[in-house]
Scaffold this motif. Structure first.
Motif, PDB file in Angstrom:
ATOM      1  N   LEU A  48       7.627   0.680   1.735  1.00  0.00           N
ATOM      2  CA  LEU A  48       6.511  -0.235   1.486  1.00  0.00           C
ATOM      3  C   LEU A  48       6.654  -1.600   2.137  1.00  0.00           C
ATOM      4  O   LEU A  48       5.662  -2.277   2.362  1.00  0.00           O
ATOM      5  N   LYS A  78       2.526  -0.226  10.340  1.00  0.00           N
ATOM      6  CA  LYS A  78       2.714  -1.566   9.761  1.00  0.00           C
ATOM      7  C   LYS A  78       1.424  -2.332   9.983  1.00  0.00           C
ATOM      8  O   LYS A  78       0.883  -2.324  11.093  1.00  0.00           O
ATOM      9  N   GLU A  98       4.921   2.179  14.072  1.00  0.00           N
ATOM     10  CA  GLU A  98       6.345   1.877  14.008  1.00  0.00           C
ATOM     11  C   GLU A  98       7.177   3.104  14.371  1.00  0.00           C
ATOM     12  O   GLU A  98       8.250   2.994  14.951  1.00  0.00           O
ATOM     13  N   ILE A 152       0.854  -1.183   0.000  1.00  0.00           N
ATOM     14  CA  ILE A 152       0.000   0.000   0.000  1.00  0.00           C
ATOM     15  C   ILE A 152       0.884   1.225   0.000  1.00  0.00           C
ATOM     16  O   ILE A 152       1.834   1.264   0.776  1.00  0.00           O
ATOM     17  N   PRO A 153       0.660   2.227  -0.855  1.00  0.00           N
ATOM     18  CA  PRO A 153      -0.383   2.272  -1.884  1.00  0.00           C
ATOM     19  C   PRO A 153      -0.153   1.245  -2.986  1.00  0.00           C
ATOM     20  O   PRO A 153       0.945   0.676  -3.058  1.00  0.00           O
ATOM     21  N   GLN A 190      10.706  11.128  13.327  1.00  0.00           N
ATOM     22  CA  GLN A 190      10.274   9.735  13.531  1.00  0.00           C
ATOM     23  C   GLN A 190      11.448   8.770  13.671  1.00  0.00           C
ATOM     24  O   GLN A 190      11.299   7.681  14.225  1.00  0.00           O
ATOM     25  N   GLY A 238       0.813  -7.656   6.550  1.00  0.00           N
ATOM     26  CA  GLY A 238       1.726  -7.034   5.585  1.00  0.00           C
ATOM     27  C   GLY A 238       1.264  -5.675   5.121  1.00  0.00           C
ATOM     28  O   GLY A 238       0.098  -5.321   5.243  1.00  0.00           O
ATOM     29  N   GLY A 239       2.204  -4.942   4.578  1.00  0.00           N
ATOM     30  CA  GLY A 239       1.914  -3.590   4.099  1.00  0.00           C
ATOM     31  C   GLY A 239       2.318  -2.558   5.131  1.00  0.00           C
ATOM     32  O   GLY A 239       2.198  -2.795   6.339  1.00  0.00           O
ATOM     33  N   LYS A 240       2.822  -1.436   4.619  1.00  0.00           N
ATOM     34  CA  LYS A 240       3.254  -0.374   5.526  1.00  0.00           C
ATOM     35  C   LYS A 240       3.074   0.962   4.819  1.00  0.00           C
ATOM     36  O   LYS A 240       3.311   1.080   3.618  1.00  0.00           O
ATOM     37  N   MET A 241       2.633   1.962   5.572  1.00  0.00           N
ATOM     38  CA  MET A 241       2.485   3.283   4.986  1.00  0.00           C
ATOM     39  C   MET A 241       2.476   4.327   6.098  1.00  0.00           C
ATOM     40  O   MET A 241       2.147   4.015   7.235  1.00  0.00           O
ATOM     41  N   MET A 242       2.828   5.555   5.731  1.00  0.00           N
ATOM     42  CA  MET A 242       2.767   6.639   6.695  1.00  0.00           C
ATOM     43  C   MET A 242       1.384   7.275   6.663  1.00  0.00           C
ATOM     44  O   MET A 242       0.861   7.566   5.590  1.00  0.00           O
ATOM     45  N   PHE A 243       0.797   7.454   7.833  1.00  0.00           N
ATOM     46  CA  PHE A 243      -0.543   8.028   7.935  1.00  0.00           C
ATOM     47  C   PHE A 243      -0.566   9.167   8.943  1.00  0.00           C
ATOM     48  O   PHE A 243       0.203   9.152   9.914  1.00  0.00           O
ATOM     49  N   GLY A 267       2.737   9.076  11.520  1.00  0.00           N
ATOM     50  CA  GLY A 267       3.806   8.097  11.667  1.00  0.00           C
ATOM     51  C   GLY A 267       3.619   6.926  10.740  1.00  0.00           C
ATOM     52  O   GLY A 267       2.644   6.847   9.992  1.00  0.00           O
ATOM     53  N   GLN A 268       4.579   6.016  10.815  1.00  0.00           N
ATOM     54  CA  GLN A 268       4.531   4.819   9.972  1.00  0.00           C
ATOM     55  C   GLN A 268       3.664   3.763  10.644  1.00  0.00           C
ATOM     56  O   GLN A 268       3.830   3.489  11.829  1.00  0.00           O
ATOM     57  N   SER A 307       0.735  11.980   4.440  1.00  0.00           N
ATOM     58  CA  SER A 307       0.379  12.595   5.718  1.00  0.00           C
ATOM     59  C   SER A 307       0.723  14.079   5.684  1.00  0.00           C
ATOM     60  O   SER A 307       1.495  14.536   4.850  1.00  0.00           O
TER      61      SER A 307
END
Lengths: 485, 401
Positions: free
Chosen positions: B258, A431, A410, A380-381, B151, A435-440, A428-429, B141
């Motif tokens: 990612l 996880k 994270e 993601i994305p 961070q 699976g999948g990781k993104m900053m929100f 922040g990031q 963000s």
């Protein structure tokens, strides 16, 4: 059997103590002391009727097969768009199919029950099934007005269908009057109302008994047959009088949450019904009566399935999740009533590129990512080229939904430099489980309780408001789980 | 078989404007200031320059896009001029392009120049200015540079189990050291000595970074003229010549942003770029061989983490080196010898060349005794453009022939 298969209520996290409002504005209207009891629910700066409808809809759809939803309705008199179907945004955020029916119900405060009726009758017609009805409201009262104190923000949602029905739909009765107790014109920001006495003595006193008696006569019922009468009237004295006139026993009078939430317009009846269903027992008959430009009365009978319902989905859960807004001026700035100086960063002019949004709509509105068909890596994305260096397959992806996944913090920060109406901007990031990781961006949380490793859920929010072009852009934010706060 | 840049290019001359809040100067003026010094140092005339690479990050806020505006302002004589941009690595990229064009044998004398005018933007920190493109506007963000780098602090604390108090001590030492170094440098932007106590008491910008954890937002320009070592030696008889030993650039692959494997507490690019740079320069033990550093201390936490990613301090162990003074001006490997981005200043498009300038003046022993690095033979510069999870790392190693 046709009826309500699932229900939810959503109350935004922030509450404004009505005393705070009165302390600030009571000098202008001392009589408002009568309305200054309890607290009102206030949408966060990044919430509106669309996002609250989504929040309620997601709760109502928990554990349901979203691919079976055939229709989404949104009821509200405070929709962000006049042209651009608001329910389409809700539908996309709920992660639903494109091949479904959507509609906005608006205009009068009875729009919530009208949407519910349309859903119930649609399912009865056997041409529709699994209809998500959402209702949400963020009405504004002008500072020092009674409405500023009385109105509150809330949302509710119901899934209407013909399987595993919790409350069977038995019938309805409606009255429609151009009775102008409240109104907003084409470009009016604040609710306007006529004299309270007229609204009480003519409006509530006449129309509520009229619609209830109409329904009782139509189905040969007595008011005592109903375990709960769920009707909308925020005037305490008028309510007392109506209970007496209609014959509603004290334990059959459903709480309207006036001191906990406030009058929530088109969402009010569904929100109260949702609360009543939380407490309902098999065999209970429920009577729901809306008020505003006339009345709808709906009659339900609770089934055995109510015992098996999912818990923690009603208003009661939302009510316990609250934080007090520490000052009234913050509320004024959030609602655009008081212009606050946000600095140059708030003045950067960025256009919403509609074709770009159209291409990315599943990601932006629905929080869909991708899963690689070859190596199963989740990302993601969405990525055209698989991120797994060992794989790097091109175009071998399938949709993968993130909005219902649990994530973990994270890294995070609280940023005093970023332009926001609720500093610090926390982000922040994240996880994700699976699976999948993104900053929100994070929302509905305070910096001082955050820790790495905390779990979060995803919440659909207004990402920006473009004042120049009068449009709201949406995306998802992370909300730390409450029990860990 | 390619065998790298080592000793194929020499620095013939360098120039660097005074950095700071240059309210009186246009970007064009700053570039001219650096170029005049550089030409004089190189001992050539403008007409001897055969090609130029110029770097700016926010050109639309000063000189405008592409090469012609600055070429016209500097009156470069109908030569190939190319503008390039790669975030904070911009100037190092200009330098790299100039070096490669000489090493390729296409030109003998090439100019690399970086310039940035940030103080006309009106911002504390950097403007967003749409530099990230359309998608981050829709799904990114609401972040600023300090928040992105901050961070590293929370992730580093979690990764190594080091308390935030301890990290803040190390960050304060880093910034105090850079202030002390900057105070000695007449061209630096911020020239005040600040104590660790003052640093820790400063207002929060982005948790856990306070005001003094963030570098200066400055105007400035720096440039270099490069040539072949043979030409340099013939022009600088009986003088030391600074050669390029390594140029190393690594750009994120998407793995950090990612994939779930990255811990958020280090720069994956820097680790790879450093390994490549040491190999290219023939350095086997960087902790023993490198004389001095200019690293990308946009924020104090960046410097702390970078000292591990350059394979100098052990992973998770930068704290001990920092607190023991290993990186202080009188330590084993001085770091941010001219004040760094922190105090010399950070006009984005000029910074990489300013770092090389700091190495150059030390290697040629042109600095006063009070800020001289002892036995300076090999210097490393490091730029980090973008954000910890998605960035470009650009390094140079320069040293005496």
């Amino acid at each position: 059997m046709v009826g309500i298969c699932s229900f939810s209520g959503y109350v935004p996290r922030y509450r404004l103590n009505r005393k705070l409002i009165y302390q600030a504005m009571g000098w202008m209207n001392p009589g408002n002391i009568a309305n200054a009891k309890g607290e009102k629910a206030v949408a966060n700066f990044d919430e509106d009727s669309i996002t609250m409808a989504v929040a309620a809809g997601l709760i109502a759809l928990t554990g349901k097969d979203r691919s079976k939803v055939e229709c989404v309705y949104l009821a509200s008199t405070t929709m962000p768009y006049k042209e651009r179907l608001n329910s389409n945004i809700v539908s996309a955020a709920l992660g639903l199919n494109d091949h479904i029916r959507t509609a906005d119900f608006s205009g009068g405060l009875k729009a919530g029950t009208t949407a519910l009726l349309a859903a119930l009758e649609g399912v009865e017609s056997k041409r529709l099934n699994n209809v998500v009805v959402t209702a949400a409201e963020c009405r504004l009262g002008k500072p020092a007005s009674p409405q500023e104190l009385i109105l509150g923000d809330a949302a509710a949602a119901m899934v209407v269908g013909n399987e595993n029905v919790l409350a069977e739909f038995k019938g309805s009765y409606s009255v429609a009057y151009d009775f102008v107790d409240h109104y907003r014109g084409h470009s009016t920001k604040y609710d306007r109302q006529w004299e309270d006495r007229w609204i009480r003595d003519l409006g509530y006193d006449q129309f509520v008994p009229e619609v209830i008696n109409g329904l009782l006569n139509k189905y040969a019922l007595k008011i005592e047959d109903f375990a709960k009468v769920i009707y909308d009237c925020h005037y305490p004295a008028a309510r007392k009088k109506l209970n007496k006139v209609i014959g509603i026993a004290p334990d059959a009078d459903q709480n309207n949450f006036q001191t906990e939430i406030g009058q929530s317009g088109a969402a009010q009846s569904l929100m109260m019904l949702s609360s009543a269903l939380e407490e309902a027992n098999p065999g209970d008959k429920l009577l729901v009566v809306s008020f505003g430009s006339g009345c709808d009365a709906l009659y339900f009978e609770v089934t055995e399935n109510i015992k098996k319902r999912a818990k923690n989905n009603g208003i009661s859960t939302s009510l316990t999740n609250k934080a007090f807004l520490d000052n009234y001026s913050k509320y004024l700035v959030w609602r655009g009533i008081l212009p606050g100086e946000g600095g140059l960063r708030t003045e950067e002019d960025e256009w919403t590129r509609w074709p770009a949004l159209w291409r990315s709509r599943k990601m932006v509105l629905g929080l869909w990512g991708t899963k690689c068909r070859k190596c199963r890596a989740v990302q993601i994305p969405p990525q055209k080229v698989c991120v797994n260096q060992e794989c790097n397959a091109v175009g071998e992806t399938e949709d993968y939904l993130f909005s219902d996944k649990v994530g973990y913090i994270e890294s995070f920060t609280g940023d005093m430099l970023a332009a926001t109406l609720n500093p610090p901007a926390i982000y922040g990031q994240i996880k994700f489980d699976g699976g999948g990781k993104m900053m929100f961006d994070f929302t509905d949380c305070d910096l001082d309780v955050l820790k790495t490793g905390m779990s979060v859920s995803m919440s659909f929010r207004r990402k920006y408001y473009d004042e120049k072009r009068d449009l709201s852009g949406y995306f998802w934010k992370a909300v730390p789980f409450k029990e860990e706060n | 078989m390619a065998d790298g840049i080592k000793d194929k290019v020499a620095v013939l001359g360098m120039g660097c404007s005074r950095f700071g809040e240059r309210w009186e100067s246009d970007a064009e003026d700053l570039a001219a200031e650096a170029l005049v010094e550089c030409l004089e140092d190189a001992g050539i005339e403008k007409k001897d320059i055969q090609a130029a690479y110029i770097g700016t990050h926010f050109p639309t806020m000063h000189i405008g896009k592409a090469a012609p505006p600055l070429a016209v302002a500097l009156k470069l004589p109908y030569i190939p001029v190319t503008r390039l941009e790669n975030y904070c690595a911009t100037a190092t990229e200009a330098f790299r392009a100039a070096c490669y064009s000489v090493a390729a044998g296409v030109y003998d004398i090439v100019l690399a120049l970086g310039v940035e005018k940030l103080k006309d933007t009106g911002y504390g920190g950097l403007p967003a200015a749409g530099v990230l493109g359309v998608k981050p506007f829709m799904i990114g963000s609401n972040a600023t540079a300090p928040g992105m780098f901050a961070q590293l602090g929370t992730a580093y604390s979690a990764r190594w189990g080091i308390s935030m108090e301890k990290i803040k001590d190390a960050l304060a030492h880093i910034s105090a050291k850079s202030h002390a170094n900057g105070a000695l440098n007449p061209k630096a932007h911020l020239r005040k000595v600040i104590t660790e106590e003052q640093i820790k008491a400063a207002p929060m910008i982005a948790y856990p970074l306070g005001l003094f954890d963030c570098c200066g937002v400055s105007d400035g320009s720096a440039c270099a003229i490069v040539t072949t070592p043979e030409i340099a030696k013939s022009m600088k008889k009986n003088q030391n010549v600074v050669n390029v030993k390594a140029l190393s650039v690594t750009v994120s692959s998407g793995d950090e942003a990612l994939n779930t494997s990255w811990d958020g507490a280090h720069f994956a690019t820097t680790r790879i770029a450093a390994t490549n740079a040491y190999k290219e320069a023939g350095i086997k033990d960087p902790r023993e061989e490198i004389s001095m550093f200019e690293v990308h201390d946009c924020f104090s936490i960046t410097e702390m983490v970078t000292m591990e990613d350059l394979h100098i301090s052990p992973k998770g162990g930068a704290y001990e080196d920092i607190m023991s003074g290993f990186y202080d001006l009188d330590g084993q490997i001085p770091c941010q010898i001219d004040g760094g981005l922190k105090c010399f200043g950070h006009p984005i498009g000029a910074s990489g060349l300013r770092m090389i300038y700091a190495m150059y003046e030390q290697l040629l022993e042109r600095v006063p005794e009070e800020r001289k690095v002892k036995n300076a033979r090999l210097g490393l510069t490091h730029n980090l453009g973008g954000f910890p999870h998605q960035n470009v790392c650009a390094m140079s190693i320069v040293g005496l022939d």
